[in-house]
Write a protein that holds these residues in place. Structure first.
Motif, PDB file in Angstrom:
ATOM      1  N   SER A  46      -3.771  -2.296   7.766  1.00  0.00           N
ATOM      2  CA  SER A  46      -4.277  -3.421   6.964  1.00  0.00           C
ATOM      3  C   SER A  46      -5.123  -4.376   7.800  1.00  0.00           C
ATOM      4  CB  SER A  46      -3.112  -4.194   6.337  1.00  0.00           C
ATOM      5  OG  SER A  46      -2.451  -3.431   5.352  1.00  0.00           O
ATOM      6  N   ARG A  48      -6.885  -3.879  10.420  1.00  0.00           N
ATOM      7  CA  ARG A  48      -8.203  -3.325  10.743  1.00  0.00           C
ATOM      8  C   ARG A  48      -9.187  -3.541   9.602  1.00  0.00           C
ATOM      9  NH1 ARG A  48      -5.504   1.364  12.184  1.00  0.00           N
ATOM     10  NH2 ARG A  48      -6.444   2.420  10.412  1.00  0.00           N
ATOM     11  N   ARG A  49      -8.718  -3.375   8.388  1.00  0.00           N
ATOM     12  CA  ARG A  49      -9.611  -3.498   7.230  1.00  0.00           C
ATOM     13  C   ARG A  49      -9.892  -4.948   6.848  1.00  0.00           C
ATOM     14  NH1 ARG A  49      -6.818   1.184   6.704  1.00  0.00           N
ATOM     15  NH2 ARG A  49      -7.860   2.966   5.691  1.00  0.00           N
ATOM     16  N   THR A  90      -9.799  -1.414   0.555  1.00  0.00           N
ATOM     17  CA  THR A  90      -9.463  -2.704   1.143  1.00  0.00           C
ATOM     18  C   THR A  90      -8.764  -3.611   0.143  1.00  0.00           C
ATOM     19  OG1 THR A  90     -11.341  -2.523   2.649  1.00  0.00           O
ATOM     20  CG2 THR A  90     -10.439  -4.724   2.316  1.00  0.00           C
ATOM     21  N   HIS A  93      -5.020  -3.440   0.387  1.00  0.00           N
ATOM     22  CA  HIS A  93      -4.518  -4.130   1.580  1.00  0.00           C
ATOM     23  C   HIS A  93      -4.601  -5.645   1.409  1.00  0.00           C
ATOM     24  CE1 HIS A  93      -4.154  -0.489   4.106  1.00  0.00           C
ATOM     25  NE2 HIS A  93      -5.164  -0.054   3.387  1.00  0.00           N
ATOM     26  N   ASP A 297     -20.178  -0.494   5.804  1.00  0.00           N
ATOM     27  CA  ASP A 297     -19.749  -0.194   7.170  1.00  0.00           C
ATOM     28  C   ASP A 297     -20.943  -0.211   8.129  1.00  0.00           C
ATOM     29  OD1 ASP A 297     -18.294   1.309   5.021  1.00  0.00           O
ATOM     30  OD2 ASP A 297     -16.829   1.588   6.630  1.00  0.00           O
TER      31      ASP A 297
END
Length: 333
Positions: A46, A48-49, A90, A93, A297
């Motif tokens: 989580s 990281r996102r 995402t 999360h 990204d």
């Protein structure tokens, strides 16, 4: 006007808000006896996102927030569609983090995935091998059963768990239909445990969970108490059967732009980073207008790389970013 919203998309954790969620509608109330164990905290998957979203602009628009909260209130899965990089995964999360619902249970789908993969696995061979060793006992069948992400999400928890069923459109044609009964009933059976439930001392068996813990299963069935917040994502590679769509709340996410894009940049690079990188954001959104698919990204990668690669030559920022901001394919119109 927005007082009814439980999840607000502001990024700051507010676990008390989930207590404001009213009881479910009668047709979505489930009878599992709640377990006392809380979910484990969110993990690096989580963080990281999400980055550090505190004090960033809202990550969702008003319509998306209303649909997310509709799924929470109605205890229905949220089917999230959109292009790669639009923030579908995402979202799960973000809800778990903001509402304090613990580690996100993740079930990535591939073409070979079957329903049982998400529910549980039974290591019959391992149990047989242990039974053949004189120094080991294999009478604790719970050691050989491990609940999958879906099975763990359906354990009778006081608070809903968050389950991410990622890229459901990549599944075999049967999986969406196979999900129907479990999603509707909120329970499933483990035949290996049902067969022995009437034996003395075997009505409750502690099995392994996707969290790596042990949890009790009574009478060979897992019955949920609080229906999990289920996020099913799809890149739109296939259509889903009407019976599944009827049981879901559908949310389509457009690629992040404006405030959502600023929130994403600030979450990963700090407050004011969107202003400091207006040239790259402008380059990304400008090129996005040609109808080609460019996931966000690429923008994050470009910002990170240019912070390190062109310190001595700031004029080369756009040139370096151009290496990373490239189309994947033509967007469907």
């Amino acid at each position: 006007m927005d007082d009814w919203l439980i999840y607000r998309g502001v990024g700051a954790p507010d676990p008390d808000r989930i207590r404001r969620l009213p009881p479910p509608p009668p047709w979505r109330a489930f009878s599992g006896e709640p377990l006392p164990d809380p979910a484990p905290p969110i993990d690096t998957s989580s963080t990281r996102r999400l980055g550090a979203r505190v004090e960033a602009p809202p990550a969702q628009d008003a319509e998306a927030l209303e649909l997310i909260n509709a799924a929470l209130y109605l205890r229905r899965p949220l089917l999230v569609t959109g292009e790669p990089g639009s923030g579908k995964s995402t979202l799960a999360h973000s809800v778990a983090y903001e509402l304090g619902l613990g580690r996100v249970l993740q079930w990535p789908i591939v073409s070979r995935t079957e329903l049982k993969d998400g529910l549980y696995t039974y290591d019959a061979i391992g149990r047989l091998q242990d039974a053949q060793l004189a120094e080991r006992k294999a009478d604790d069948i719970g050691r050989y059963i491990r609940l999958g992400p879906l099975g763990t999400a359906l354990l009778p928890a006081e608070r809903p768990r968050v389950l991410l069923i990622d890229e459901l459109d990549k599944s075999d044609i049967d999986l969406p239909n196979d999900l129907l009964n479990v999603v509707e009933e909120g329970e499933f059976a483990l035949p290996e445990l049902e067969r022995m439930a009437d034996r003395p001392g075997q009505d409750e068996v502690r099995v392994l969970t996707d969290d790596g813990r042990r949890a009790p299963v009574r009478d060979g069935r897992v019955r949920c108490h609080a229906f999990p917040f289920v996020v099913m994502t799809s890149n739109g590679e296939r259509d889903f059967p009407a019976p599944l769509l009827r049981r879901c709340i559908h949310l389509h996410l457009d690629p992040p732009r404006d405030e959502r894009l600023a929130a994403m940049v600030q979450a990963h690079f700090g407050a004011g980073s969107d202003e400091r990188n207006l040239d790259l954001i402008g380059q990304f959104t400008r090129e996005d207008g040609d109808g080609e698919l460019r996931p966000t990204d690429q923008l994050l990668n470009a910002i990170f790389l240019t912070q390190h690669a062109v310190r001595e030559e700031p004029g080369r920022r756009e040139e370096i970013a151009e290496l990373l901001i490239r189309p994947l394919e033509t967007r469907q119109r």
